[in-house]
Design a protein around this motif. Sequence first.
Motif, PDB file in Angstrom:
ATOM      1  N   UNK A 232      44.922  43.638  10.752  1.00 32.50           N
ATOM      2  CA  UNK A 232      44.100  44.318  11.753  1.00 32.50           C
ATOM      3  C   UNK A 232      43.485  43.327  12.737  1.00 32.50           C
ATOM      4  N   UNK A 233      43.022  42.177  12.198  1.00 26.67           N
ATOM      5  CA  UNK A 233      42.441  41.163  13.090  1.00 26.67           C
ATOM      6  C   UNK A 233      43.471  40.638  14.069  1.00 26.67           C
ATOM      7  N   UNK A 234      44.687  40.394  13.554  1.00 25.92           N
ATOM      8  CA  UNK A 234      45.735  39.874  14.431  1.00 25.92           C
ATOM      9  C   UNK A 234      46.137  40.892  15.487  1.00 25.92           C
ATOM     10  N   UNK A 235      46.253  42.160  15.057  1.00 22.02           N
ATOM     11  CA  UNK A 235      46.610  43.218  16.007  1.00 22.02           C
ATOM     12  C   UNK A 235      45.522  43.368  17.068  1.00 22.02           C
ATOM     13  N   UNK A 236      44.258  43.363  16.623  1.00 24.60           N
ATOM     14  CA  UNK A 236      43.151  43.487  17.569  1.00 24.60           C
ATOM     15  C   UNK A 236      43.107  42.309  18.533  1.00 24.60           C
ATOM     16  N   UNK A 237      43.393  41.111  17.988  1.00 27.71           N
ATOM     17  CA  UNK A 237      43.392  39.915  18.828  1.00 27.71           C
ATOM     18  C   UNK A 237      44.501  39.985  19.874  1.00 27.71           C
ATOM     19  N   UNK A 238      45.712  40.373  19.391  1.00 23.23           N
ATOM     20  CA  UNK A 238      46.838  40.473  20.322  1.00 23.23           C
ATOM     21  C   UNK A 238      46.606  41.565  21.353  1.00 23.23           C
ATOM     22  N   UNK A 239      46.026  42.666  20.921  1.00 21.41           N
ATOM     23  CA  UNK A 239      45.723  43.759  21.854  1.00 21.41           C
ATOM     24  C   UNK A 239      44.732  43.297  22.917  1.00 21.41           C
ATOM     25  N   UNK A 240      43.714  42.560  22.461  1.00 23.63           N
ATOM     26  CA  UNK A 240      42.706  42.052  23.399  1.00 23.63           C
ATOM     27  C   UNK A 240      43.336  41.064  24.384  1.00 23.63           C
ATOM     28  N   UNK A 241      44.235  40.204  23.855  1.00 23.18           N
ATOM     29  CA  UNK A 241      44.893  39.234  24.735  1.00 23.18           C
ATOM     30  C   UNK A 241      45.765  39.930  25.773  1.00 23.18           C
TER      31      UNK A 241
ATOM     32  N   UNK B 129      53.612  37.138  32.104  1.00 22.64           N
ATOM     33  CA  UNK B 129      52.593  36.147  31.745  1.00 22.64           C
ATOM     34  C   UNK B 129      52.729  34.870  32.568  1.00 22.64           C
ATOM     35  N   UNK B 130      51.652  34.077  32.600  1.00 27.62           N
ATOM     36  CA  UNK B 130      51.619  32.874  33.436  1.00 27.62           C
ATOM     37  C   UNK B 130      52.727  31.888  33.090  1.00 27.62           C
ATOM     38  N   UNK B 131      52.953  31.697  31.792  1.00 28.69           N
ATOM     39  CA  UNK B 131      53.953  30.708  31.386  1.00 28.69           C
ATOM     40  C   UNK B 131      55.332  31.070  31.916  1.00 28.69           C
TER      41      UNK B 131
ATOM     42  N   UNK C  50      43.537  41.468  28.374  1.00 24.83           N
ATOM     43  CA  UNK C  50      43.027  40.450  29.312  1.00 24.83           C
ATOM     44  C   UNK C  50      44.114  40.007  30.291  1.00 24.83           C
ATOM     45  N   UNK C  51      45.343  39.850  29.766  1.00 23.55           N
ATOM     46  CA  UNK C  51      46.454  39.424  30.630  1.00 23.55           C
ATOM     47  C   UNK C  51      46.756  40.469  31.696  1.00 23.55           C
ATOM     48  N   UNK C  52      46.786  41.739  31.271  1.00 24.84           N
ATOM     49  CA  UNK C  52      47.074  42.828  32.204  1.00 24.84           C
ATOM     50  C   UNK C  52      45.979  42.942  33.264  1.00 24.84           C
ATOM     51  N   UNK C  53      44.715  42.860  32.833  1.00 23.38           N
ATOM     52  CA  UNK C  53      43.604  42.964  33.777  1.00 23.38           C
ATOM     53  C   UNK C  53      43.599  41.800  34.763  1.00 23.38           C
ATOM     54  N   UNK C  54      43.884  40.602  34.234  1.00 20.70           N
ATOM     55  CA  UNK C  54      43.912  39.426  35.116  1.00 20.70           C
ATOM     56  C   UNK C  54      45.039  39.553  36.136  1.00 20.70           C
ATOM     57  N   UNK C  55      46.203  40.010  35.675  1.00 14.06           N
ATOM     58  CA  UNK C  55      47.341  40.173  36.587  1.00 14.06           C
ATOM     59  C   UNK C  55      47.039  41.210  37.658  1.00 14.06           C
ATOM     60  N   UNK C  56      46.378  42.301  37.256  1.00 12.25           N
ATOM     61  CA  UNK C  56      46.030  43.350  38.223  1.00 12.25           C
ATOM     62  C   UNK C  56      45.082  42.803  39.290  1.00 12.25           C
ATOM     63  N   UNK C  57      44.100  41.983  38.882  1.00  9.39           N
ATOM     64  CA  UNK C  57      43.174  41.397  39.857  1.00  9.39           C
ATOM     65  C   UNK C  57      43.903  40.426  40.797  1.00  9.39           C
ATOM     66  N   UNK C  58      44.830  39.685  40.218  1.00  6.89           N
ATOM     67  CA  UNK C  58      45.586  38.730  41.037  1.00  6.89           C
ATOM     68  C   UNK C  58      46.412  39.457  42.100  1.00  6.89           C
TER      69      UNK C  58
END
Length: 293
Positions: free
Chosen positions: A201-210, A255-257, A213-221
């Motif tokens: 659950x922690x890993x899923x929540x972490x990946x979901x959060x990441x 993603x950035x990479x 964040x990636x989607x939101x950052x890309x949308x702002x960009x």
Amino acid sequence: MSFSSEVKKELAKQVSSARHCQIAELAAMMHFCGQYGRDEKGGFTIGFQTENEAVVRKGFTLLRKTFNIDTDTTLEEQQIKDVLQKLGNLEEPVSPLLMKNSCCQRAFLRGAFLSIGSISDPAKGYHLEFDCCDEAKAKQLQELMKGFDIEARIIFRKKYYVVYLKEGAGIVDFLGVCEAPVSLMSLENLRILKEMRNSVNRRVNCETANIARTVNAAARQVEDIKYLEKYYGYQNLPESLRQMAEVRLENPDVPLKELGFCFNPPIGKSGVNHRLRKLSELADKVRLSQLEV
């Protein structure tokens, strides 16, 4: 059957071979749930105040093995004197002389749990407790457990001094001390399963959060780049930033990479991040200038 009953059922079957350990366990049972009395004919009696039949049977098994007392006979005065002399006043803590050895301490804790202990369903939570009517007896239990590196706490609840454990590891250690291997393994299996689920659950929540964040950052960009295209113009951008803007618009979800591989030659993640940050800073400056006009 509850998990607590299963543990007591297992412990009730465990009878030490050494008489000194049998006496230590019997002392715990007598001091926590035992009683002396007289019957209608004036004869002496001995018994245990508990609703658990397995515990009662264990108590009388120990009486038979240690003092040759049968359950279906009235005690002779000398028999009750022998028991009293060995086990002591039931209103007081058990004599430390009966628990000099580690094996006797284990037996005593086993008898205490059979008498006044309970444990919650480990599938729902971790909690083991003893309900003591006397503070001195509660502290004696606490000290004995501390000798096995088990840190128990005491609280006063209603009319009882409650000695309790709330950590799964501590409860596992206690079951090991009392020699309840089947219950210990059941609890350990549940602990492992819980930890695996929590880890997943922690890993899923972490990946979901990441991902969020990636989607939101890309949308702002993308929003910043489109704003620059409209109010600043691509032709006014440095070549490196113009290329970055075009690549991001063509790949809004990448993603950035991975964006770095769209360049020839490729650039690293830090380089991509630096250029996108420059575009966002420039967009903010343009927005500010628009407000001042």
